[in-house]
Scaffold this motif. Structure first.
Motif, PDB file in Angstrom:
ATOM      1  N   LEU A 118      -1.482  10.575 -11.697  1.00 41.77           N
ATOM      2  CA  LEU A 118      -0.611   9.785 -10.841  1.00 41.77           C
ATOM      3  C   LEU A 118       0.374   8.966 -11.661  1.00 41.77           C
ATOM      4  CD1 LEU A 118       0.263   8.576  -8.127  1.00 41.77           C
ATOM      5  CD2 LEU A 118      -1.628   6.952  -8.345  1.00 41.77           C
ATOM      6  N   TYR A 122       4.380   9.476 -11.332  1.00 40.94           N
ATOM      7  CA  TYR A 122       5.244   8.365 -10.936  1.00 40.94           C
ATOM      8  C   TYR A 122       6.329   8.117 -11.983  1.00 40.94           C
ATOM      9  CZ  TYR A 122       6.637   3.587  -9.721  1.00 40.94           C
ATOM     10  OH  TYR A 122       7.360   2.469  -9.403  1.00 40.94           O
ATOM     11  N   VAL A 143       0.554   6.221  -2.000  1.00 50.10           N
ATOM     12  CA  VAL A 143      -0.699   6.646  -2.617  1.00 50.10           C
ATOM     13  C   VAL A 143      -1.857   6.199  -1.738  1.00 50.10           C
ATOM     14  CG1 VAL A 143      -2.146   6.523  -4.674  1.00 50.10           C
ATOM     15  CG2 VAL A 143       0.347   6.356  -4.884  1.00 50.10           C
ATOM     16  N   GLU A 144      -2.762   7.112  -1.468  1.00 51.84           N
ATOM     17  CA  GLU A 144      -3.939   6.735  -0.679  1.00 51.84           C
ATOM     18  C   GLU A 144      -5.178   7.435  -1.187  1.00 51.84           C
ATOM     19  OE1 GLU A 144      -4.561   8.392   3.349  1.00 51.84           O
ATOM     20  OE2 GLU A 144      -2.492   9.101   3.162  1.00 51.84           O
TER      21      GLU A 144
END
Length: 277
Positions: A118, A122, A143-144
């Motif tokens: 991630l 990003y 984001v989850e």
């Protein structure tokens, strides 16, 4: 249009060209979408003089108004969430699989990433969004956590889920140089707003060569000269903004000045330090 269908009813705008089949599920459900225009479509519409908007985002707002219904066929719908009619929930990982099936036409889907992946994604996104690898404008990612046990453990703070967060991208920006200034009369107040013209820059496939400065006071604070180096940026990928850049050797080019007389009636203009009118 709006959260949970609270807002303008857009049903009449959409035709069969926009219908996306929903994969079989056991209960009636509603699907929330993001409506976008892809860059290549936007450029083609501008080239054919079908629209005159400055960016795909502003064009999207116009198309979703009553005046843009004839362009609705050019809209891409990106499925984001599912809500079932009776309030029941589908596990998020299963919901994502369903949404991904619906996303195939748009070439965009959800990604499952580790924390390390991630971070890299990003960071890379700050540059890849300008390299044509993403077909539409983006200003961040959501984001989850997909694991149901973790989602339950993290819970909520009030009505806000602790297992979802938004990461905004830094404003798109390019360095350029000042060419000149013009003055635009605003509304019935006859207040003149400075418009700075600069060497063209391209961001998100769109060429920018001028920007309106907030008011006379900020124009004076900037102390711009012909050929002054500036940084042009897009706030929220839409609103143009400029900042001065430091130069090692002071420029000797002419300082940009405010006009002294109205170009329409030749009356002498006055200022209250913030406005020129």
């Amino acid at each position: 249009r709006g959260q949970d269908g609270v807002g303008k009813d857009l049903t009449a705008l959409f035709s069969d060209t926009n219908v996306i089949p929903i994969p079989a599920v056991t209960r009636d459900c509603a699907v929330g979408f993001e409506a976008v225009i892809e860059f290549n479509v936007f450029e083609a519409l501008v080239e054919q003089e079908l629209i005159s908007y400055k960016s795909p985002r502003s064009a999207m707002s116009g198309i979703l108004s009553n005046s843009g219904r004839h362009l609705i066929e050019f809209v891409t719908l990106l499925p984001l969430r599912i809500k079932f009619k009776e309030g029941a929930q589908l596990a998020r990982d299963k919901a994502v699989r369903v949404l991904d099936l619906m996303s195939q036409k748009s070439r965009v889907g959800f990604q499952k990433l580790s924390v390390q992946q991630l971070e890299k994604y990003y960071t890379d996104l700050h540059t890849t969004r300008f390299e044509g690898k993403i077909p539409f404008m983006v200003d961040g990612i959501v984001v989850e956590c997909a694991d149901e046990k973790e989602r339950e453990r993290l819970g909520y703070s009030g009505n806000e889920p602790n297992f979802i967060t938004a990461l905004k991208l830094s404003p798109a920006e390019k360095e350029t140089k000042v060419r000149s200034v013009s003055w635009s009369a605003q509304g019935h107040s006859a207040t003149f707003t400075p418009v700075i013209h600069f060497d063209p820059v391209v961001i998100n496939g769109i060429t920018y060569k001028q920007v309106s400065v907030a008011n006379y006071r900020r124009f004076k604070e900037l102390r711009l000269r012909v050929q002054s180096p500036i940084q042009f940026s897009l706030r929220n990928d839409v609103l143009g903004y400029i900042d001065t850049l430091h130069t090692v050797t002071p420029l000797k080019t002419p300082l940009l000045e405010a006009i002294k007389h109205c170009p329409y009636c030749n009356c002498r203009l006055v200022t209250d330090d913030t406005r020129l009118f």
